[in-house]
Design an enzyme around this catalytic site. Structure first.
Site, PDB file in Angstrom:
ATOM      1  N   LYS A   1       5.618  -0.682   7.833  1.00  0.00           N
ATOM      2  CA  LYS A   1       5.158   0.662   7.502  1.00  0.00           C
ATOM      3  C   LYS A   1       6.384   1.559   7.367  1.00  0.00           C
ATOM      4  O   LYS A   1       7.195   1.635   8.278  1.00  0.00           O
ATOM      5  CB  LYS A   1       4.285   1.243   8.607  1.00  0.00           C
ATOM      6  CG  LYS A   1       2.925   0.618   8.798  1.00  0.00           C
ATOM      7  CD  LYS A   1       2.185   1.397   9.891  1.00  0.00           C
ATOM      8  CE  LYS A   1       0.800   0.836  10.148  1.00  0.00           C
ATOM      9  NZ  LYS A   1       0.088   1.596  11.202  1.00  0.00           N
TER      10      LYS A   1
ATOM     11  N   ASP B   1     -11.281   4.850  16.384  1.00  0.00           N
ATOM     12  CA  ASP B   1     -11.485   4.677  14.941  1.00  0.00           C
ATOM     13  C   ASP B   1     -11.764   3.222  14.590  1.00  0.00           C
ATOM     14  O   ASP B   1     -11.189   2.666  13.651  1.00  0.00           O
ATOM     15  CB  ASP B   1     -10.276   5.192  14.159  1.00  0.00           C
ATOM     16  CG  ASP B   1     -10.605   5.452  12.688  1.00  0.00           C
ATOM     17  OD1 ASP B   1     -11.807   5.590  12.362  1.00  0.00           O
ATOM     18  OD2 ASP B   1      -9.675   5.531  11.873  1.00  0.00           O
TER      19      ASP B   1
ATOM     20  N   GLY C   1       0.819  -1.201   0.000  1.00  0.00           N
ATOM     21  CA  GLY C   1       0.000   0.000   0.000  1.00  0.00           C
ATOM     22  C   GLY C   1       0.852   1.250   0.000  1.00  0.00           C
ATOM     23  O   GLY C   1       1.989   1.246   0.457  1.00  0.00           O
TER      24      GLY C   1
ATOM     25  N   ALA D   1      -0.982   8.923   1.525  1.00  0.00           N
ATOM     26  CA  ALA D   1      -0.537  10.242   1.953  1.00  0.00           C
ATOM     27  C   ALA D   1       0.461  10.184   3.089  1.00  0.00           C
ATOM     28  O   ALA D   1       1.334  11.033   3.208  1.00  0.00           O
ATOM     29  CB  ALA D   1      -1.752  11.077   2.362  1.00  0.00           C
ATOM     30  N   PHE D   2       0.362   9.177   3.934  1.00  0.00           N
ATOM     31  CA  PHE D   2       1.169   9.134   5.146  1.00  0.00           C
ATOM     32  C   PHE D   2       2.459   8.340   4.972  1.00  0.00           C
ATOM     33  O   PHE D   2       3.409   8.515   5.712  1.00  0.00           O
ATOM     34  CB  PHE D   2       0.331   8.513   6.264  1.00  0.00           C
ATOM     35  CG  PHE D   2       0.894   8.732   7.627  1.00  0.00           C
ATOM     36  CD1 PHE D   2       1.718   7.785   8.215  1.00  0.00           C
ATOM     37  CD2 PHE D   2       0.599   9.877   8.325  1.00  0.00           C
ATOM     38  CE1 PHE D   2       2.234   7.980   9.478  1.00  0.00           C
ATOM     39  CE2 PHE D   2       1.102  10.088   9.585  1.00  0.00           C
ATOM     40  CZ  PHE D   2       1.927   9.138  10.170  1.00  0.00           C
ATOM     41  N   GLY D   3       2.490   7.456   4.016  1.00  0.00           N
ATOM     42  CA  GLY D   3       3.668   6.623   3.808  1.00  0.00           C
ATOM     43  C   GLY D   3       3.328   5.439   2.935  1.00  0.00           C
ATOM     44  O   GLY D   3       2.392   5.490   2.152  1.00  0.00           O
ATOM     45  N   LYS D   4       4.093   4.372   3.074  1.00  0.00           N
ATOM     46  CA  LYS D   4       3.818   3.167   2.305  1.00  0.00           C
ATOM     47  C   LYS D   4       4.012   1.953   3.199  1.00  0.00           C
ATOM     48  O   LYS D   4       4.625   2.019   4.271  1.00  0.00           O
ATOM     49  CB  LYS D   4       4.710   3.075   1.068  1.00  0.00           C
ATOM     50  CG  LYS D   4       6.185   2.878   1.369  1.00  0.00           C
ATOM     51  CD  LYS D   4       6.975   2.615   0.079  1.00  0.00           C
ATOM     52  CE  LYS D   4       6.963   3.800  -0.847  1.00  0.00           C
ATOM     53  NZ  LYS D   4       7.785   3.582  -2.064  1.00  0.00           N
TER      54      LYS D   4
END
Length: 484
Positions: free
Chosen positions: A191, A288, A168, A171-174
């Protein structure tokens, strides 16, 4: 030592790479769904004024490109039992889930009774890389212009983790799947956070929570995802996790939005309640919870043709789950952001800005369980007032003491929800929603017990809402306890 106030990053709640999305199962592009937390609050400033009655024209279709496109639910249970096309139950995804695609997990294009003997193994695949806002920062030579670490299969992180696939990117990373060469070649998920200060600080906050949970429960008895370690790689924080199966949402989606079996729901619900109760006992609120953040340990399945719906249907082999994504988890003594949770699973006290604590997780679990039972959400909206109207349609009127206490006066008139049932929006809610018990697909005692539990979880007043400690003793779980 953890901070008394956690760093809050808007994109943390809107990351399109959270663990629940790494293990995707569909190559189709996803529709937007309602925003989590601060991102939604930010966009509301610009978009709320654009909402008008004409937006709810009944002639609109699910393929409209309107910003407020919603995830539709079935009109009534007959749509489900008659095998509605999956598109009519498709979930709208928010920006955190945009540009997400993956390879299907080996399903044959032709239905066959022989397939009931076939075991399918879910596999991960590369997600497409979507656009994200460029940020001013100092880049290393190994970063792309958005701050992602440039890496490919065969690269090795920390002289240990060999990358074999990209699961994946957002926006935050991969997230990459790696072979751990110092642990017998086991596969792990890593991550890789962007080399951007606010993202790194948010990642450190999650690491603090994960370290606390892993130390308190080293054997993962309470089914929180295990962080194996973390390290820095050229300015990027990298978090190593055990590799899990598909998220419960992805399994539903890959299965054409067909619901889970009741016995599987019972086991999944018990494990979710047990896991989140563990968080609550450690003075944490997840904030969440949703099907995307509940992952199967293994998502292998059998497949057989179902003549009632005239299509193949998948059945899990093992419904064991784990809870993931602790980026928004908040300790009791920390700052509580006003807006938390993804829209469809957001508790009324959060919408009304009355303050929140652990009971907001219980509400989210109630929403998750009915989605497992039906295959779709019962709150398909992006608007807070419409969300409250759906609640009233399904659960009855909001308590007056909550209405009188809220500062969100714009939603009410004379201590009643300011809602026109005869408007286009009102007719939409009346048509799409109905009293909770009318969603039951059977009057069997076990269905009754499930809905009794859900109703107790969807109690408006958080002070009266069932606790998870109480929920674990609910009669719905009696059959599970007898089988242990």
């Amino acid at each position: 030592m953890r901070h008394s106030k956690r760093t809050y990053c808007p994109d943390w709640d809107d990351k399109d790479w959270d663990y629940g999305k790494w293990r995707s199962s569909s190559s189709h592009k996803r529709r937007k769904r309602s925003h989590s937390s601060a991102q939604e609050n930010k966009r509301c400033k610009y978009n709320h004024s654009k909402m008008c009655d004409s937006h709810y024209l009944e002639s609109r279709s699910i393929n409209e490109k309107d910003y407020h496109s919603r995830r539709y639910i079935d009109e009534y249970r007959n749509d489900y039992t008659q095998g509605c096309e999956p598109g009519h139950r498709q979930r709208d995804h928010e920006s955190r889930y945009q540009n997400h695609s993956s390879k299907s997990s080996g399903r044959s294009g032709r239905s066959s009774y022989k397939s009931k003997h076939r075991i399918h193994h879910s596999t991960s695949h590369r997600r497409s890389h979507g656009k994200s806002h460029r940020r001013k920062r100092t880049r290393s030579v190994e970063d792309d212009e958005e701050g992602h670490l440039i890496c490919q299969s065969g690269d090795v992180l920390s002289a240990r983790y060999e990358i074999v696939d990209t699961l994946g990117e957002g926006a935050f990373g991969k997230v990459v799947e790696c072979i751990d060469h110092k642990a017998g070649g086991r596969h792990v998920a890593v991550k890789i956070v962007k080399n951007v200060d606010r993202y790194c600080e948010a990642a450190r906050s999650e690491i603090q929570v994960l370290e606390h949970l892993n130390t308190t429960d080293p054997n993962s008895t309470f089914r929180c995802v295990q962080m194996l370690e973390w390290f820095e790689h050229h300015g990027h924080i990298c978090i190593v996790f055990e590799l899990l199966g598909l998220s419960t949402y992805d399994f539903i989606k890959e299965n054409g939005f067909l619901p889970f079996r009741l016995d599987h729901i019972r086991k999944m619900a018990y494990q979710i309640c047990k896991s989140v109760n563990f968080l609550h006992s450690n003075k944490l609120t997840h904030t969440d919870l949703k099907p995307e953040n509940i992952l199967f340990v293994q998502s292998d399945y059998t497949e057989a043709y179902n003549p009632k719906i005239k299509r193949d249907e998948r059945t899990l082999i093992n419904p064991d789950i784990k809870v993931v994504d602790f980026g928004s988890a908040t300790y009791d003594d920390e700052h509580h952001s006003t807006l938390v949770s993804t829209r469809h699973y957001r508790a009324p006290e959060v919408i009304l800005a009355l303050g929140w604590s652990q009971p907001c997780d219980v509400w989210s679990i109630g929403c998750i369980l009915i989605e497992y039972y039906l295959g779709f959400t019962v709150f398909p909206t992006h608007d807070s007032k419409e969300h409250l109207a759906m609640m009233e349609r399904i659960l009855g009127p909001l308590p007056k003491h909550m209405i009188q206490k809220t500062r969100k006066r714009k939603y009410f008139h004379h201590d009643r929800l300011d809602w026109d049932e005869h408007s286009s929006a009102g007719r939409y809610v009346s048509r799409r929603c109905k009293p909770l018990k009318e969603f039951m697909l059977s009057q069997d005692v076990e269905h009754e017990r499930l809905f009794d539990l859900i109703q107790k979880m969807l109690e408006y007043d958080p002070a009266k809402r069932i606790t998870l400690r109480e929920a674990l003793k609910h009669p719905f779980f009696d059959l599970l306890k007898k089988s242990i």
